[in-house]
Design a protein around this motif. Structure first.
Motif, short mmCIF file in Angstrom:
data_model
loop_
_atom_site.label_atom_id
_atom_site.label_comp_id
_atom_site.label_asym_id
_atom_site.label_seq_id
_atom_site.Cartn_x
_atom_site.Cartn_y
_atom_site.Cartn_z
N LYS A 297 52.53 -21.24 -1.48
CA LYS A 297 53.17 -22.14 -0.53
C LYS A 297 53.76 -21.35 0.65
O LYS A 297 53.76 -21.82 1.80
N SER A 298 54.26 -20.13 0.36
CA SER A 298 54.83 -19.30 1.44
C SER A 298 53.75 -18.87 2.43
O SER A 298 54.03 -18.71 3.62
N ILE A 299 52.51 -18.74 1.94
CA ILE A 299 51.42 -18.34 2.83
C ILE A 299 51.07 -19.47 3.79
O ILE A 299 50.90 -19.27 5.00
N TYR A 300 51.00 -20.68 3.27
CA TYR A 300 50.53 -21.81 4.08
C TYR A 300 51.66 -22.55 4.78
O TYR A 300 51.45 -23.12 5.86
N ASP A 301 52.85 -22.56 4.21
CA ASP A 301 53.96 -23.32 4.80
C ASP A 301 54.96 -22.46 5.54
O ASP A 301 55.88 -22.98 6.19
N GLY A 302 54.84 -21.14 5.39
CA GLY A 302 55.77 -20.25 6.08
C GLY A 302 57.13 -20.17 5.42
O GLY A 302 58.10 -19.74 6.06
N THR A 303 57.28 -20.58 4.17
CA THR A 303 58.55 -20.46 3.48
C THR A 303 58.71 -19.06 2.92
O THR A 303 57.76 -18.29 2.83
#
Length: 626
Positions: A297-303
C-alpha cells in the motif's frame, strides 16, 4: 612395571617415544657410517698414501673414498682392500651391538613418564607465535621484504608476560570467532572491548549498554579510522540515527514473503523460545499479512510503511476492524491482483469465530506495544542507513546499538530484529572463482556483542557462526559465564554450539563453579611426579633406621576449578576503578592454554590518546542506497 611411552596417549607422549626411536636410529646410522670411515682410513694407512697420489695420510678422507679407490686399484691390492673391509665391518658390528644394548636398556629401564596421565602445559613464546597471537621475530632482511599485514584488522584477546616481565599484547587477525567469559566489573571493557575498537579499522556492530563505548571510541573511529559512526539509540529523544526494519524487506523477486515471515517470527517470539502455542502462531500469520499489505500500500498510495503504522491500523478506534480485513482481501497489490498471502490472511480472520478472531487480534497487537512509544516510533519510522551499508558502503561503518539499562528489556525485540537481519542480509550469498570463494564485500565486519546472551536465543546466529566467517564477518562475543549460554530458559541449552564455533576462548577470573570447571577441562590434564617417603626406626632414636623414597606418576588438572576461582583479579581503588591488571586465560584451539594478563587501555599512551579524541556531536547518516 614400566609403561612404554608408545602406549601412552597424547601428542607429548608420542613425541617422547618418537624422540627415543630417533636416537636409536641415529646411533645405527652413525656406526654404519663409522664403519665405512674406518675402512677408508685403514686403507689409507696401509697404502701409505703419498702426496703425489693426491693427499697426505693426516687428512681425513670422505667415507665414500674407499669406493672410488676400489674401483681403481682393487685388482692390484686385493689384500689391503679385504683387510680394510674387515676393519669396517668390525667397527660397524661393535657399534650396532652397542646400539642394540642401548635400545634394550631404554625399553627395560624404569623412568618417569612425564605424559603418562596427560601432557597439558602452559604455552610458551613459540606456542603463542604458532597460534598467530604474537608476531615472530624476524631478521632485518625478513622484516624488510616481508609482506605487511594490515594493522587495522586485529582484535585484542589478552596479554602475556615473558620471563623478563615484559608484557606483550595478544592480537588476532584471522577470520575465526572469539568468545570471552567475563563477570560483571571484571575489566572486560577496559581490557578487551575498548582496545579492540580503538584499533580495528573495518566496519563494526557494537552493542553498547549506557553508551560508554560510543563516548570512548567513536571519535577515533570517525576521525582516524575513516568510519561512518552511527548511534542507534531508539529510546532517545535526540542524537539517535533512525532505522526502519521494513525498509530492509526486499520487495522484488518474491523475497518479500520470506523476509516478512522472519520479521514477524522475531516479533512474536521476543525471547527466542519458539512459537509454542496457538496464539503465537496465529498472531505471526496475521502480522505477516498486515505488514505485506502495508508495504504494498505504501508503494501505490504513498503512505509510510513502518511498524508504528501497522499498530495504528490494527488499533484504529474510528474504523471497524472488519473493514481492514475486507480491504486486505480486495486490494490490488500486484499488477491489479490481490496478493495471495495478504488475501489468505484476511479470509482467515473473516472466517474465524468472533471470539477467536478477537483473541488473535489482541495477541498480535500485544507484540506491537513497544512501537507505541513516541520516541521509539520516531526513531524507527524512516532509515538513515541500511544493513547493507555496513559492508558495502564506500567507507567502513560503525554501528553502535545503545540501550540504556532501564530500556534494555523492553527494547530487546527491536535489537533482536536488527541482529537477525544483519546475519541474514550480509551472509546471503557466496560467489566462487576457480574453486575459491570471492569476497563480494568492501569491508570486513566485526560483531562486538557485549552481554551477548541478553539478546535471548537467536537460533539463526547459533547456526550461522559456522559459516559467516566466509562472508567476512568476525564475531567477538562476551558473556558473564557459561551458564548464560547453556540456560534452557534464556540461552541455547546444554548442547549449545556457540562455544564450539569459537576458535579462541578467553576468560577472566570466574565467579561460578560451573564456569571454573569448564575452563579447567579446556586447560587439560597433566602428569606430575609424586614423591612418597616411608621411614622406620625407634621412636626415641636420633636417626631413622630405614628411609624409602618412592616416585610415582599421578594425574591432575593443569588448572583445577579451585585454582581457577582463585586467579588473581584486577586491583581497584576506593571508587571501584581498576588500577592493576589481573590474570586471565586464553585458549586457542589446537595449542596449549596461555596464562596471561589483562591489558588495560588507559595504561597505554597510544590507546589513552585515541580514547581522548572528542566524541561526535551527531550520528552520521548514510544516504539510502539504490
Amino acid at each position: 612395571m614400566n609403561t612404554s611411552n608408545q602406549n601412552a596417549g597424547g601428542p607429548m607422549a608420542r613425541r617422547a617415544a618418537q624422540g627415543n626411536n630417533r636416537m636409536v636410529q641415529m646411533m645405527a646410522v652413525f656406526f654404519m657410517l663409522g664403519g665405512v670411515q674406518a675402512a677408508t682410513q685403514f686403507f689409507a694407512y696401509r697404502f701409505q698414501y703419498q702426496p703425489q697420489l693426491g693427499a697426505h695420510f693426516n687428512h681425513i678422507y670422505a667415507p665414500w673414498s674407499i669406493i672410488e679407490w676400489a674401483d681403481q686399484w682393487y685388482f692390484k691390492y686385493p689384500d689391503i682392500f679385504d683387510q680394510s673391509m674387515s676393519m669396517g665391518v668390525l667397527v660397524s658390528g661393535v657399534g650396532l651391538l652397542l646400539t642394540l644394548v642401548v635400545r634394550m636398556v631404554i625399553d627395560n629401564s624404569a623412568r618417569p613418564n612425564s605424559s603418562l596421565h596427560g601432557s597439558a602445559r602452559w604455552a610458551n613464546r613459540g606456542d603463542i607465535q604458532a597460534a598467530r597471537l604474537l608476531p615472530k621475530r624476524n631478521s632485518f632482511f625478513k622484516k624488510l621484504f616481508a609482506k605487511k599485514s594490515p594493522q587495522n584488522d586485529f582484535v585484542y584477546v589478552g596479554a602475556w608476560q615473558d620471563d623478563r616481565g615484559v608484557t606483550h599484547y595478544l592480537k588476532h587477525n584471522g577470520a575465526e570467532h572469539v568468545l570471552c567469559y567475563a563477570p560483571t566489573r571484571s575489566g572486560k571493557g577496559v581490557g578487551l572491548v575498548i582496545p579492540t575498537l580503538l584499533s580495528w579499522g573495518q566496519s563494526a556492530v557494537i552493542t553498547d549498554l549506557k553508551g560508554e563505548l560510543w563516548s570512548v571510541t567513536a571519535g577515533w573511529r570517525q576521525q582516524h579510522a575513516g568510519n561512518k559512526v552511527i548511534r542507534f539509540d531508539p529510546a532517545s529523544p535526540k542524537g539517535s540515527a533512525c532505522w526502519n526494519p521494513l525498509d530492509e524487506v526486499r520487495m522484488h523477486e518474491g523475497f518479500e514473503v520470506g523476509d516478512v515471515q522472519n520479521l514477524a517470527t522475531l516479533m512474536v517470539d521476543p525471547d527466542g523460545r519458539g512459537l509454542n502455542d496457538h496464539w503465537q502462531k496465529t498472531s505471526q500469520a496475521l502480522l505477516v499479512g498486515v505488514i505485506l499489505h502495508v508495504l504494498y500500500k505504501s508503494i501505490y498510495d504513498g503512505t509510510a510503511a513502518s511498524l508504528p503504522y501497522v499498530d495504528a491500523i490494527l488499533s484504529d478506534p474510528e474504523r471497524d476492524i472488519g473493514e481492514l480485513w475486507m480491504e486486505m482481501a480486495t486490494y490490488p497489490h500486484i499488477n491489479g491482483q490481490n496478493h495471495p498471502v495478504v488475501g489468505s490472511t484476511a479470509r482467515d480472520m473473516l472466517d474465524r469465530p468472533t471470539e477467536e478472531a478477537g483473541s488473535v487480534l489482541s495477541s498480535a497487537k500485544s507484540y506491537l506495544t513497544l512501537y507505541r512509544d513516541p520516541l521509539v516510533a520516531k526513531n524507527i519510522s524512516r532509515s538513515d542507513f541500511l544493513i547493507r551499508d555496513l559492508m558495502h558502503h564506500a567507507s567502513p561503518v560503525s554501528l553502535y546499538i545503545v540501550t540504556q539499562p532501564n530500556d534494555k528489556t523492553r527494547l530487546r525485540p527491536l535489537v533482536r530484529i536488527m541482529a537477525n537481519m544483519i546475519v541474514r542480509k550480509l551472509a546471503d550469498r557466496l560467489e566462487f572463482e576457480n574453486g575459491q570463494p570471492v569476497a563480494h564485500y568492501k569491508h570486513r565486519l566485526l560483531l562486538m556483542l557485549d552481554e551477548f546472551p541478553s539478546l535471548g536465543k537467536l537460533e539463526i546466529f547459533q547456526e550461522s557462526l559456522a559459516y559467516i566467517a566466509g562472508y567476512g564477518i568476525k564475531a567477538y562475543l562476551v558473556c558473564q559465564d557459561i551458564n548464560q549460554l547453556k540456560s534452557r530458559e534464556t540461552g541455547y541449552g546444554h548442547d549449545e554450539a556457540i562455544s564450539s564455533n569459537c576458535h579462541i576462548q578467553n576468560a577472566f577470573p570466574p565467579n561460578r563453579i560451573e564456569t571454573a570447571e569448564h575452563l579447567s577441562k579446556l586447560t587439560g590434564q597433566t602428569t606430575v611426579i609424586k614423591e612418597q617417603i616411608t621411614t622406620s626406626g625407634r621412636r626415641i632414636g636420633m636417626m631413622h633406621g630405614n628411609v624409602t623414597r618412592t616416585m610415582q606418576e599421578i594425574q591432575r588438572p593443569l588448572l583445577t576449578p579451585d585454582e581457577c576461582l582463585r586467579m588473581t583479579g584486577p586491583e581497584k581503588d576506593e571508587n571501584g576503578r581498576i588500577t592493576q591488571a589481573g590474570d586471565m586465560i586464553i585458549y586457542v584451539a589446537g595449542y596449549p592454554a596461555i596464562y596471561g594478563k589483562q591489558p588495560l587501555y588507559f595504561q597505554d599512551p597510544v590507546f589513552a590518546a585515541r580514547a581522548a579524541i572528542a566524541v561526535p556531536l551527531y550520528s552520521d547518516k548514510i544516504v539510502k542506497q539504490s
